[in-house]
Design an enzyme around this catalytic site. Structure first.
Site, short mmCIF file in Angstrom:
data_model
loop_
_atom_site.label_atom_id
_atom_site.label_comp_id
_atom_site.label_asym_id
_atom_site.label_seq_id
_atom_site.Cartn_x
_atom_site.Cartn_y
_atom_site.Cartn_z
N SER A 131 1.16 -1.38 0.20
CA SER A 131 0.62 0.17 0.02
C SER A 131 0.83 1.34 0.24
O SER A 131 1.67 1.28 -0.96
CB SER A 131 -0.51 0.36 1.24
OG SER A 131 -1.99 0.94 1.34
N ASP A 382 -8.68 -5.23 -6.04
CA ASP A 382 -8.40 -3.92 -4.73
C ASP A 382 -8.21 -2.19 -6.06
O ASP A 382 -7.21 -2.07 -6.89
CB ASP A 382 -6.82 -4.21 -5.14
CG ASP A 382 -6.04 -2.86 -4.34
OD1 ASP A 382 -7.18 -2.25 -3.53
OD2 ASP A 382 -4.91 -3.03 -3.94
N HIS A 407 -5.92 -6.10 -1.75
CA HIS A 407 -5.39 -5.56 -1.19
C HIS A 407 -3.38 -5.77 -1.04
O HIS A 407 -4.26 -6.92 0.44
CB HIS A 407 -6.02 -4.06 -0.50
CG HIS A 407 -4.95 -3.43 -0.34
ND1 HIS A 407 -4.26 -2.01 -1.41
CD2 HIS A 407 -4.03 -2.57 0.49
CE1 HIS A 407 -3.64 -1.43 -0.71
NE2 HIS A 407 -3.66 -1.33 0.49
#
Length: 440
Positions: A131, A382, A407
């Site tokens: 991320s 995601d 994710h």
């Protein structure tokens, strides 16, 4: 498994030679698998939250890779998160020292320090992240290629963008993989939009969803819409990852949302979420959200929220708006809603924010990142993949876009229910890493 914390003295401002102020950065180490000098050092970069003990004890896949490559594992906390707070408080004045560039300079200094104290000049260093920290991991290799030998950048949004309507567009695409789910969410948006238009309708929503505040202002109404959209999207973003962040997966959520009439199914789903998250009510108070955002106490439970919101205004944008034609959620979730918070909390105008985001893309290169030995992964379920590397631009920057994963899926340890593409991606990374560690 006792985990020891370590602290390193860091400079407050790496870019100002006249500023001699320092602070202490927290990091963890696991040398269980390490072969010593000449064997790799893996550094997991902290992102927008505190570093946890389990980051070096198996919450991530690093331990499996470390065992294979006889590597040392380091997990470092990002400045202005957790216990790594460089200033007495989180005032806007102090947050000028919260930038991704300063964080990378911290990580670089930490790597140099660790290699020196452990007497490991010949150990190659590989960075890992997911991320925001996935973007950081790629940027670490980009900006410090003499320190970082290779990098895994999982689900990293390396393109900064103020208005990010694609987030909810991907949520819609992902919900569409399950029969009737996207249509039901859209129908619910219309249903509640109609209820919002009358006093009695708003009272019904307040009652059914147990909102934290009455829906008596435009800002409270948007806050509620944002809460609803965020909650549903979270189940999409983290669908089937091998963690326990969510009580069940996207498919189960869709089953609940499509099982009965909208007026029963949606409040029931939100009630389950609030129970799971230990929330007493559904967020609908703009004032209390803003008060939380403006709390400058680094020890407050929501401190990370202030630090991260600052970074979105000052560097990245990433504002998840519902204004696109294909958004399944309310178009009232507008860019001006988020930019208003940048203005109120940090005194940044919309023009400031746009200039900040333009600078970030200029500094790191956005999707034209010019580097090598970075392994980029994304999952098409995601929503963040819309800002990530999903196409190969050079042979030495492998890119994998996995169909059906969400994710940071490849950053977690394997499980028997993993999709074949996820297993294959982890294997491919190991092949690349083996090759890269043989290169000078």
């Amino acid at each position: 498994n006792e985990v020891t914390y370590y602290w390193m003295e860091q400079r407050l401002d790496h870019s100002d030679p006249q500023n001699t102020a320092t602070w202490k950065q927290k990091y963890l180490m696991n040398d269980t698998y390490w072969g010593g000098d000449g064997y790799p050092i893996f550094i997991l970069l902290g992102g927008e939250g505190p570093v946890n003990n389990d980051s070096i004890t198996g919450h991530f896949i690093l331990n499996l890779y470390a065992e294979k490559f006889q590597a040392l594992i380091i997990s470092a906390e990002h400045r202005f998160y957790g216990d790594s707070i460089p200033t007495p408080d989180l005032s806007t004045e102090n947050l000028r020292y919260l930038t991704s560039a300063q964080a990378l300079a911290d990580y670089a200094a930490l790597v140099v320090y660790i290699k020196s104290t452990l007497d490991a000049p010949n150990s190659k260093v590989v960075s890992f992240g997911g991320s925001y920290s996935g973007a950081l991991s790629g940027w670490f290799r980009l900006k410090y290629p003499h320190i970082i030998h290779a990098a895994l950048a999982s689900s990293g949004p390396i393109h900064a963008q103020v208005d990010f309507p694609q987030y909810y567009e991907v949520v819609s695409d992902s919900l569409s993989t399950i029969p009737n789910c996207d249509q039901t969410v859209r129908a619910a948006t219309n249903y509640y939009n109609n209820l919002m238009s009358t006093v009695d309708g708003r009272k019904t929503i307040v009652r059914d969803f147990v909102t934290c505040a009455p829906l008596d202002s435009d800002l409270n109404i948007v806050t509620f819409w944002d809460f609803l959209a965020n909650t549903i999207s979270g189940f999409v973003q983290y669908n089937n990852d091998n963690t326990n962040y969510y009580p069940y997966n996207m498919e189960k959520m869709c089953e609940i949302l499509t099982a009965g009439t909208i007026d029963v199914a949606f409040p029931m789903f939100i009630s389950q979420w609030n129970n799971f998250s230990q929330l007493n009510c559904s967020d609908s108070s703009y004032d209390s959200d803003l008060a939380v955002l403006m709390n400058t106490d680094p020890k407050s439970p929501e401190a990370a929220g202030r630090s991260w919101y600052y970074q979105t205004c000052a560097e990245f944008g990433y504002f998840q708006t519902g204004e696109s034609n294909t958004s399944p959620f309310s178009s009232l979730i507008s860019l001006s809603y988020f930019l208003g918070m940048c203005q109120s909390a940090f005194n940044m105008t919309p023009d400031n924010v746009q200039a900040n985001i333009d600078w970030t893309n200029q500094y790191y290169g956005s999707l034209n990142i010019s580097s090598s030995r970075i392994f980029f992964t994304n999952g098409n379920i995601d929503p963040w993949h819309a800002l990530g590397m999903t196409q190969v631009t050079s042979d030495d920057l492998p890119v994998v876009l996995m169909t059906g994963t969400a994710h940071c899926a490849d950053l977690y340890p394997p499980s028997p229910k993993d999709l074949p593409v996820l297993t294959a991606t982890r294997q491919l990374f190991v092949q690349y890493l083996s090759l890269w560690l043989q290169q000078d």
